[in-house]
Design a protein around this motif. Structure first.
Motif, PDB file in Angstrom:
ATOM      1  N   ILE A  36      32.087  29.936  35.722  1.00  0.00           N
ATOM      2  CA  ILE A  36      32.646  30.962  36.614  1.00  0.00           C
ATOM      3  C   ILE A  36      31.653  31.329  37.724  1.00  0.00           C
ATOM      4  O   ILE A  36      32.019  31.480  38.879  1.00  0.00           O
ATOM      5  N   THR A  37      30.381  31.460  37.343  1.00  0.00           N
ATOM      6  CA  THR A  37      29.381  31.939  38.307  1.00  0.00           C
ATOM      7  C   THR A  37      28.705  30.792  39.065  1.00  0.00           C
ATOM      8  O   THR A  37      27.811  31.020  39.872  1.00  0.00           O
ATOM      9  N   LEU A  38      29.120  29.567  38.782  1.00  0.00           N
ATOM     10  CA  LEU A  38      28.522  28.362  39.361  1.00  0.00           C
ATOM     11  C   LEU A  38      27.012  28.298  39.116  1.00  0.00           C
ATOM     12  O   LEU A  38      26.192  28.262  40.041  1.00  0.00           O
ATOM     13  N   HIS A  39      26.708  28.308  37.845  1.00  0.00           N
ATOM     14  CA  HIS A  39      25.335  28.112  37.383  1.00  0.00           C
ATOM     15  C   HIS A  39      25.313  26.975  36.363  1.00  0.00           C
ATOM     16  O   HIS A  39      26.329  26.334  36.119  1.00  0.00           O
ATOM     17  N   THR A  40      24.141  26.754  35.778  1.00  0.00           N
ATOM     18  CA  THR A  40      23.937  25.625  34.871  1.00  0.00           C
ATOM     19  C   THR A  40      23.395  26.137  33.536  1.00  0.00           C
ATOM     20  O   THR A  40      22.670  27.132  33.507  1.00  0.00           O
ATOM     21  N   THR A  41      23.739  25.461  32.458  1.00  0.00           N
ATOM     22  CA  THR A  41      23.154  25.813  31.156  1.00  0.00           C
ATOM     23  C   THR A  41      21.937  24.907  30.924  1.00  0.00           C
ATOM     24  O   THR A  41      21.796  23.865  31.586  1.00  0.00           O
ATOM     25  N   ALA A  42      21.115  25.294  29.958  1.00  0.00           N
ATOM     26  CA  ALA A  42      19.904  24.508  29.677  1.00  0.00           C
ATOM     27  C   ALA A  42      20.268  23.087  29.272  1.00  0.00           C
ATOM     28  O   ALA A  42      19.614  22.122  29.681  1.00  0.00           O
ATOM     29  N   LEU A  43      21.337  22.958  28.474  1.00  0.00           N
ATOM     30  CA  LEU A  43      21.780  21.631  28.046  1.00  0.00           C
ATOM     31  C   LEU A  43      22.178  20.774  29.253  1.00  0.00           C
ATOM     32  O   LEU A  43      21.775  19.611  29.374  1.00  0.00           O
TER      33      LEU A  43
END
Ligand SMILES: [Zn+2]
Ligand SMILES: [Zn+2]
Length: 303
Positions: free
Chosen positions: A245-252
């Motif tokens: 939703i926020t256009l970010h990335t997860t660590a994976l």
């Protein structure tokens, strides 16, 4: 030759005790480059004993406050310190206007030569090309126009092996050609190859910063084979929905991007302020890309 990145801040969005928003200082052979300039960056520079006069280029990824709210202050302080050296700021459309407004209503005039270069959020662009390094911007996938930056060392001509040159009494007029890759043929017709006559050149190093972005294949070509990749990892994978939703990335996902780009090493940061512990970020990224490290504020990482 020194090539390293000092993490001045790696936090995102709202303030957290003892942590600073995004900023990093790149040192290539004593040439300093500032990448992003979150609130408090100039305090961090003072704490690290960095002379801001040595910074000649500032790169801003996008206009979310955690990446540039420190810039007006830094540029003003450079003015107060009597800076005369030119400064170039690379950033998105609107940045110059915002800063001009600050200075207009403060009735202050920036006395040193200050140049703005607008970045292109749609396609990659060469921003800086010096004898030693080149810097390119490339598009990322965020809520507002945002670019990443890639620093690449430039190839240098190899040094001649002095003893060999003397031993073979190679005429001075032929040395440039040998440096440029040519072989040498002596009067007896014997061939001495370029490799025999020159020292091997060190491997070229590179650094890429993927600021706020949704992990995506689109920018992999621009970070391909980079020696050190700093990729944002705002959330753990349990909050993947939030990342979408926020256009970010997860660590994976940051680990997956590093693997797809065949990066030498991955650094992660820009942790959401909801997290107090970062080991789970490391575990997650390492499950897909082993050579991962967490960024620690105040630490330098060699490239
Ligand atoms: Zn951010
Ligand atoms: Zn952002």
């Amino acid at each position: 030759m020194i090539f390293e990145v000092l993490i001045l801040g790696n936090s995102s969005a709202t303030p957290v005790y003892k942590r600073y928003p995004t900023a990093q200082l790149i040192n290539h052979n004593q040439q300093l480059f500032l990448v992003d300039c979150g609130e408090g960056t100039q305090h961090r520079l003072v704490q690290h004993g960095i002379k801001t006069n040595k910074i000649q280029h500032i790169f801003i990824s996008h206009l979310h406050g955690d990446h540039y709210f420190g810039l007006a202050g830094l540029l003003s302080s450079m003015n107060l310190a009597g800076r005369e050296r030119p400064l170039t700021v690379y950033g998105p459309k609107g940045l110059k206007e915002i800063l001009d407004m600050h200075f207009l209503y403060a009735q202050s005039t920036i006395k040193y030569p200050l140049r703005f270069i607008e970045t292109d959020p749609e396609k990659p662009a060469l921003l800086l090309d010096t004898k030693e390094i080149k810097v390119q911007s490339f598009p990322l996938k965020h809520r507002i126009p945002c670019t990443g930056f890639r620093f690449d060392e430039k190839e240098k001509k190899p040094n001649l092996i002095k003893e060999k040159i003397e031993e073979l009494q190679i005429p001075v007029g032929q040395l440039a050609e040998i440096k440029n890759g040519g072989d040498y043929i002596d009067t007896a017709g014997r061939i001495f190859t370029h490799e025999e006559l020159t020292h091997p050149t060190p491997k070229l190093r590179s650094y890429a910063f993927c600021s706020d972005t949704r992990a995506d294949d689109s920018y992999i070509p621009f970070i391909k084979n980079v020696s050190l990749l700093y990729h944002e990892a705002t959330f753990l994978d349990e909050l993947k929905d939030r990342a979408e939703i926020t256009l970010h990335t997860t660590a994976l996902e940051a680990g997956e991007v590093a693997a797809a780009a065949q990066a030498g090493k991955l650094l992660i940061g820009h942790y959401s302020s909801r997290y107090k512990e970062f080991e789970p970020f490391l575990e997650e990224a390492r499950s897909v890309f082993t050579n991962t490290e967490l960024t620690v504020e105040g630490s330098s990482y060699s490239i």
